[in-house]
Enzyme design. Structure first.
Site, short mmCIF file in Angstrom:
data_model
loop_
_atom_site.label_atom_id
_atom_site.label_comp_id
_atom_site.label_asym_id
_atom_site.label_seq_id
_atom_site.Cartn_x
_atom_site.Cartn_y
_atom_site.Cartn_z
N GLY A 239 0.85 -1.38 0.06
CA GLY A 239 0.10 -0.17 0.00
C GLY A 239 0.77 1.41 0.06
N PRO A 274 4.54 -5.27 -0.47
CA PRO A 274 4.74 -4.11 -1.65
C PRO A 274 4.42 -4.39 -3.04
CG PRO A 274 6.78 -4.52 -0.74
CD PRO A 274 5.97 -5.56 0.10
N GLY A 275 3.59 -3.67 -3.77
CA GLY A 275 3.62 -3.72 -5.17
C GLY A 275 4.12 -2.56 -6.03
N CYS A 343 -12.58 3.48 -29.22
CA CYS A 343 -13.76 3.93 -29.55
C CYS A 343 -14.64 4.38 -28.18
CB CYS A 343 -14.58 3.19 -30.41
SG CYS A 343 -13.80 3.39 -31.95
N TYR A 372 0.40 -1.84 -12.17
CA TYR A 372 -0.87 -1.94 -12.52
C TYR A 372 -1.05 -1.17 -14.13
CZ TYR A 372 -1.14 -2.81 -7.74
OH TYR A 372 -1.08 -3.15 -6.27
N1 LLP Z 1 -1.72 -7.07 -0.71
C1 LLP Z 1 -2.91 -6.97 -1.05
C2 LLP Z 1 -3.70 -8.15 -0.33
C3 LLP Z 1 -3.64 -6.05 -2.12
O1 LLP Z 1 -4.78 -6.17 -2.11
C4 LLP Z 1 -2.71 -5.08 -2.69
C5 LLP Z 1 -3.26 -4.37 -3.81
C6 LLP Z 1 -1.27 -5.26 -2.28
C7 LLP Z 1 -0.74 -5.89 -1.45
C8 LLP Z 1 -0.33 -4.33 -3.13
O2 LLP Z 1 -0.64 -3.12 -2.94
P1 LLP Z 1 0.33 -1.81 -3.37
O3 LLP Z 1 1.77 -1.99 -2.73
O4 LLP Z 1 0.74 -2.03 -4.81
O5 LLP Z 1 -0.54 -0.55 -3.10
N2 LLP Z 1 -5.18 -1.20 -9.56
C9 LLP Z 1 -5.04 -0.17 -8.73
C10 LLP Z 1 -4.56 -0.43 -7.39
C11 LLP Z 1 -5.14 -1.94 -6.68
C12 LLP Z 1 -4.30 -2.56 -5.74
C13 LLP Z 1 -5.08 -3.62 -5.13
N3 LLP Z 1 -4.57 -4.31 -4.21
C14 LLP Z 1 -4.27 0.98 -9.08
O6 LLP Z 1 -3.76 1.00 -10.40
O7 LLP Z 1 -3.99 1.92 -8.59
#
Ligand code: LLP
Length: 419
Positions: A239, A274-275, A343, A372
């Site tokens: 997050g 982390p993503g 479109c 993403y």
């Molecule tokens: N862990 C869980 C359980 C999650 O649901 C997520 C993201 C993460 C980790 C990784 O979160 P991050 O570190 O990336 O914030 N498509 C959206 C973001 C959706 C995130 C969903 N869950 C966007 O493009 O902003």
């Protein structure tokens, strides 16, 4: 901090001019920086060096096999949400004992595969899911390691579509029910309670929601201890936000520092998921302006990348910087909508954006597209998915070929009666 920068008004990915990649591989093209990615991974590793921890990269942000290999080489695990992500993670070499599995809709074949691989733990999101996991584990004659995903009801102050830790969201089990559900889990023969999980949302740019939600979870851990339930893994989710425009999100080290006093003296392994903060600013989307167009109301720049390549502006009205690949006279500014060929009126990469005047044929870079981006891309309007390339210093490597028209129809079948 990333390694996409100008040298003499030309945008570079590390030491490679972006324009040469665009010419060689065509556009739309995702370009990743190896140096940026490894730097981000190491920032997390350094930040949490004083805690026993596992960094489980959230595959949903970007699941390209070559990038997963970088995570593997750096010793990371994976946060997965589907059988497909399990397949990808294991195929990239990631050790199952560093894989955590979340998601509200795990199917029985997916649960079975994860059990057979002996993953670190299931992050369980409902009572019914827990019973399903128990039944499948019993059938296989194994014990399923589980954490319960607890919804701490904390507002992460982010876009409503990507906030997950509020009562009204579909994720996790209600905080008030947590002890009851842990009791239930304890009573299930083929469940082994190993952890607790929370993930409150994405693109979080302040520390407070992390602290507030952790405090709630720690109270719960203590309550569980009193009941004889011991938690070995504390999964604090992902997050952490990134800088798209003017945000000033905390560095992983600030996150670690702020959590330290809360975790001191606890015999627990921290799991991180982390993503975005790993890959978001490690990738850009390069596209070419096809046409410029003027109406009474607006200027448009029509590019060859659309919402099927980068869905975020359309879906969340997300802001992505757009930079010219070749910088020209800074006095030639325009306000324009940067739109794709799809479109749909919602097919835009930027709206009312001040930009350098661009002409047809010019290349532009959509920044912060590593997370993403490709992962959410589609074939809408029968557009083959983009190519991906990885830059490392002055070298570069194709890591995903552009899809072909044949790829578009590879699974389709025309029944005999129609032939
Ligand atoms: N862990 C869980 C359980 C999650 O649901 C997520 C993201 C993460 C980790 C990784 O979160 P991050 O570190 O990336 O914030 N498509 C959206 C973001 C959706 C995130 C969903 N869950 C966007 O493009 O902003």
């Amino acid at each position: 901090m990333h390694f996409f920068d100008y040298k003499n008004d030309e945008l570079y990915a590390e030491e490679v001019p972006v324009i040469s990649l665009a010419r060689e591989y065509g556009t739309p093209l995702f370009v990743y920086s190896h140096k940026t990615l490894t730097r981000h991974i190491r920032a997390y590793k350094d930040a949490f060096v004083n805690f026993p921890h596992v960094i489980c990269f959230a595959l949903k942000a970007n699941s390209n096999s070559a990038l997963l290999r970088i995570f593997y080489n750096e010793g990371c695990g994976a946060d997965i949400v589907s059988g497909g992500e399990l397949f990808r993670a294991v195929r990239a070499g990631i050790s199952p004992d560093k894989i955590v599995y979340a998601g509200v809709g795990k199917k029985s074949n997916e649960i079975e595969a994860a059990l057979k691989h002996k993953i670190l733990m299931f992050n369980v999101e409902s009572e019914q899911e827990m019973t399903a996991i128990n039944d499948i584990a019993e059938k296989l004659g194994v014990k399923a390691p589980v954490a319960l995903r607890v919804n701490p009801d904390i507002d992460p102050k982010t876009h409503e579509y990507i906030s997950t830790g509020l009562k009204k969201n579909k994720f996790g089990i209600p905080f008030e029910k947590a002890v009851e559900y842990y009791d239930l889990a304890k009573g299930l023969k083929n469940i082994e309670i190993v952890g607790i999980h929370k993930h409150i949302g994405s693109q979080i740019t302040t520390i407070e929601p992390f602290i507030d939600s952790l405090k709630r979870i720690l109270v719960l851990i203590d309550n569980l201890k009193d009941k004889g339930i011991n938690i070995s893994y504390l999964d604090i989710g992902g997050g952490l936000g990134i800088k798209y425009e003017n945000e000033n999100p905390p560095h992983p080290s600030e996150l670690a520092e702020s959590l330290t006093p809360l975790l001191k003296g606890r015999d627990i392994t921290i799991v991180l998921e982390p993503g975005r903060s790993m890959v978001g600013n490690a990738g850009i989307l390069v596209s070419q302006a096809l046409y410029t167009k003027k109406t009474e109301e607006k200027d448009f720049i029509v590019t060859d990348a659309g919402m099927n390549d980068l869905m975020r502006p359309t879906l969340y009205h997300a802001f992505h910087n757009i930079f010219p690949v070749i910088r020209r006279d800074s006095n030639m500014r325009i306000y324009a909508d940067v739109v794709g060929p799809i479109c749909e009126t919602g097919d835009f990469l930027a709206r009312d954006r001040e930009l350098q005047k661009l002409d047809a044929g010019d290349y532009l870079a959509v920044m912060s597209a590593g997370a993403y981006g490709y992962a959410m891309s589609s074939n809408y309007n029968s557009r083959p998915r983009a190519a991906e390339v990885l830059v490392k210093g002055s070298e570069y490597f194709p890591i995903n070929r552009r899809e072909t028209y044949e790829d578009l129809v590879k699974g389709e079948i025309i029944p005999e009666f129609l032939t």
